[in-house]
Design a protein around this motif. Sequence first.
Motif, short mmCIF file in Angstrom:
data_model
loop_
_atom_site.label_atom_id
_atom_site.label_comp_id
_atom_site.label_asym_id
_atom_site.label_seq_id
_atom_site.Cartn_x
_atom_site.Cartn_y
_atom_site.Cartn_z
N VAL A 78 0.86 -1.19 0.00
CA VAL A 78 0.00 0.00 0.00
C VAL A 78 0.89 1.23 0.00
O VAL A 78 1.84 1.32 0.79
CB VAL A 78 -0.89 0.03 1.26
CG1 VAL A 78 -1.76 1.29 1.28
CG2 VAL A 78 -1.77 -1.21 1.33
N SER A 79 0.58 2.15 -0.89
CA SER A 79 1.26 3.44 -0.87
C SER A 79 0.23 4.48 -0.46
O SER A 79 -0.78 4.68 -1.15
CB SER A 79 1.80 3.72 -2.27
OG SER A 79 2.05 5.08 -2.39
N MET A 114 8.93 4.99 -7.34
CA MET A 114 9.58 4.44 -8.54
C MET A 114 10.15 3.04 -8.33
O MET A 114 9.91 2.13 -9.12
CB MET A 114 10.68 5.39 -9.06
CG MET A 114 10.09 6.69 -9.57
SD MET A 114 8.71 6.35 -10.71
CE MET A 114 8.10 7.98 -11.02
N GLY A 115 10.89 2.85 -7.23
CA GLY A 115 11.50 1.54 -6.97
C GLY A 115 10.44 0.45 -6.87
O GLY A 115 10.57 -0.63 -7.46
N LEU A 116 9.38 0.77 -6.16
CA LEU A 116 8.32 -0.21 -5.94
C LEU A 116 7.61 -0.59 -7.24
O LEU A 116 7.25 -1.75 -7.46
CB LEU A 116 7.32 0.39 -4.94
CG LEU A 116 6.38 -0.55 -4.22
CD1 LEU A 116 7.13 -1.71 -3.57
CD2 LEU A 116 5.59 0.22 -3.15
N LEU A 117 7.42 0.40 -8.11
CA LEU A 117 6.71 0.13 -9.37
C LEU A 117 7.42 -0.93 -10.21
O LEU A 117 6.81 -1.61 -11.02
CB LEU A 117 6.55 1.43 -10.19
CG LEU A 117 5.53 2.42 -9.64
CD1 LEU A 117 5.52 3.71 -10.45
CD2 LEU A 117 4.12 1.82 -9.65
N LYS A 172 8.84 -3.54 -8.93
CA LYS A 172 8.78 -4.86 -8.27
C LYS A 172 7.39 -5.49 -8.32
O LYS A 172 7.24 -6.69 -8.10
CB LYS A 172 9.16 -4.71 -6.80
CG LYS A 172 10.63 -4.35 -6.59
CD LYS A 172 10.99 -4.51 -5.13
CE LYS A 172 12.29 -3.79 -4.85
NZ LYS A 172 12.20 -2.86 -3.74
N VAL A 173 6.36 -4.68 -8.54
CA VAL A 173 5.00 -5.21 -8.41
C VAL A 173 4.45 -5.64 -9.76
O VAL A 173 5.04 -5.33 -10.81
CB VAL A 173 4.05 -4.18 -7.76
CG1 VAL A 173 4.56 -3.77 -6.39
CG2 VAL A 173 3.86 -2.97 -8.66
N SER A 174 3.32 -6.37 -9.75
CA SER A 174 2.75 -6.83 -11.03
C SER A 174 1.44 -6.14 -11.39
O SER A 174 1.05 -6.13 -12.55
CB SER A 174 2.56 -8.35 -10.99
OG SER A 174 1.89 -8.73 -9.82
N VAL A 175 0.74 -5.61 -10.40
CA VAL A 175 -0.58 -4.99 -10.67
C VAL A 175 -0.72 -3.74 -9.82
O VAL A 175 -0.30 -3.71 -8.66
CB VAL A 175 -1.72 -5.98 -10.29
CG1 VAL A 175 -3.08 -5.32 -10.43
CG2 VAL A 175 -1.66 -7.24 -11.15
N LEU A 176 -1.34 -2.71 -10.41
CA LEU A 176 -1.64 -1.50 -9.63
C LEU A 176 -3.15 -1.34 -9.48
O LEU A 176 -3.90 -1.59 -10.42
CB LEU A 176 -1.12 -0.26 -10.35
CG LEU A 176 0.38 -0.16 -10.59
CD1 LEU A 176 0.71 1.17 -11.27
CD2 LEU A 176 1.14 -0.28 -9.28
N VAL A 177 -3.55 -0.89 -8.29
CA VAL A 177 -4.93 -0.43 -8.08
C VAL A 177 -4.80 1.02 -7.64
O VAL A 177 -4.19 1.30 -6.61
CB VAL A 177 -5.64 -1.25 -6.98
CG1 VAL A 177 -7.02 -0.67 -6.68
CG2 VAL A 177 -5.75 -2.72 -7.40
N VAL A 178 -5.33 1.93 -8.44
CA VAL A 178 -5.11 3.34 -8.17
C VAL A 178 -6.45 4.05 -8.05
O VAL A 178 -7.30 3.89 -8.93
CB VAL A 178 -4.30 4.03 -9.30
CG1 VAL A 178 -3.70 5.33 -8.79
CG2 VAL A 178 -3.22 3.12 -9.83
N ALA A 204 2.60 8.92 -12.05
CA ALA A 204 3.67 7.91 -11.97
C ALA A 204 3.09 6.54 -12.34
O ALA A 204 3.71 5.77 -13.10
CB ALA A 204 4.26 7.88 -10.57
N ALA A 205 1.90 6.24 -11.83
CA ALA A 205 1.27 4.95 -12.13
C ALA A 205 1.01 4.82 -13.63
O ALA A 205 1.24 3.77 -14.23
CB ALA A 205 -0.04 4.81 -11.36
N ALA A 206 0.54 5.93 -14.23
CA ALA A 206 0.16 5.89 -15.65
C ALA A 206 1.33 5.51 -16.54
O ALA A 206 1.13 4.96 -17.63
CB ALA A 206 -0.43 7.24 -16.06
N ASN A 207 2.56 5.79 -16.09
CA ASN A 207 3.72 5.46 -16.91
C ASN A 207 4.25 4.06 -16.67
O ASN A 207 5.22 3.65 -17.31
CB ASN A 207 4.85 6.47 -16.63
CG ASN A 207 4.48 7.83 -17.19
OD1 ASN A 207 3.92 7.92 -18.28
ND2 ASN A 207 4.75 8.89 -16.44
#
Length: 499
Positions: free
Chosen positions: A280-281, A309-312, A314-320, A336-339
Amino acid sequence: MPHTKDDLPDALYSAAQVRRLDASLIAAGTPGFELMQRAARATWRALVRHWPTANELSVVTGHGNNAGDGYLIAVLARRAGWHVRVLAVGDPQRLQGDAGLAHADAVAEGIAVQAWSAQSGLRGVVVDAMLGTGLTGEVREPYAGVIAAINASGLPVAAVDIPSGLCADTGRVLGSAVRADLTVTFIGLKLGLFTGDAADVVGELVFNDLQAAPESFNGVDVSARLLTASNVPRLASRARAAHKGKFGHVLLIGGDRGFGGAILLSAQTALRSGAGMVSVSTRSEHVPAALARLPEAMVLGTSSANQLMGLLEKVSVLVVGPGLGQASWGRSLLSAAANAPLAQVWDADALNLLAEEQVELPKDCVITPHPGEAARLLGLSTAEVQADRPAAAHALSKKYTAVVVLKGAGSLIASPDGRLAVCDRGHPAMATAGLGDVLAGLLGALLAQGMSTFDAACLGVWLHANAGAQEGKSGRGLAASDLIPAIRQLLEEQAPCLK
Ligand SMILES: NC(=O)C1=CN([C@@H]2O[C@H](COP(=O)(O)OP(=O)(O)OC[C@H]3O[C@@H](n4cnc5c(N)ncnc54)[C@H](O)[C@@H]3O)[C@@H](O)[C@H]2O)[C@@H](O)CC1
Ligand SMILES: [K+]
């Protein structure tokens, strides 16, 4: 074959497509009048089953073939010894073709056919045989007045094919509609029976295909698929050697000041729906509460997009979006998520920022607007979206090349390749805060476990609605977090882990 709610076929059609089906049945050798007789018999059987002790019928007829069905139902009721009368809206002498023949049969049977008047006085079970798939535009007088009188009568109502006034294509009430207790519908299921206003006017739904041969459906397009227990996509069962790395890592981004709970609800759902790992961010001041509530999650206090940035990577899916807010904090995290080249679910404020063109949606995402958010994204009013929910879902899906979940009664799932799925489950108790956050987290977990965007959206909506129906039974006061154990249970029933 008669079908009731739990074993309905899944193909849904528009009024024009059902007309094509009618025509192909007739072209294949079944006369229209024979179809009308089958429709009447199907309705009569369902009516007797629904009201086993009734013995009086008021059949209210219009001017088309829907009226023809009504006259033949009157004949069957009279032959069964019921008190029957027909109240005709307009002049029955003007009825043509099969409907004219049906009227003649009723008259020959000695049934009283009176012109409708406000003083007619309805009695017994009311059969609504006024407007079927031939309805075009807002209901005109005198029908609107008759619909109001039927609804005000408080009598039980059986609708023939579709409640008069409900649009077969969109599920919108066109000005006014008969509120039926039972609707018996024929040949092909109409999409409008499952979304929008339908749930309030259709009542129990019985389907009869009028013995249509399967080949008659060849060459007639399907508008949408109804989600059912047998066709809803499933997660694969887990191998014994499974490890958490196989089930994805969901990062949930949101929870600005004042909205801290929303992202926690999403994260808790993602955890309970089988995601391998959950991060969670959120705002730094929400971290202690988040850790106390979700010890299984990694919680990152985030003050700027750089920290993501670092976390993006490592993960496979985003929920924003849940609780993201629309201030600069939320905007920068969303950009940041959109990129990030990841499967993503965008919800809530992410969609409001998208509507303001503050960001661009990456391809192959799932977006989950409610009708108000859909309206902002399309530059329409909410009423315009609700007037044609299927069209709005398709338009959004094309505009953003995304899978769209258009929420609200009869949720729709549209894919940019043109597929449309409809979920008719759910419960009015679900009209409460936080339910969307739960859905977003669930979708994230399903994507993380390897489902495609469309399949994840179909399964997620189905599980969410069924959990809501199960938990909402006791009525008002459903809390969004009540759904989470129910979703977990339904998921496990659907795709059990090996014992
Ligand atoms: N062979 C067939 O075509 C079959 C048809 N069937 C029945 O026929 C129905 C369709 O029949 P039709 O196509 O004749 O149409 P409908 O009977 O549904 O309605 C046509 C009538 O509604 C009026 N109307 C349309 N829009 C209106 C509005 N906004 N306000 C007021 N009046 C309006 C039209 O002027 C016309 O008189 C189906 O729903 C079903 O009940 C069934 O008997 C099965 C076989
Ligand atoms: K009707």
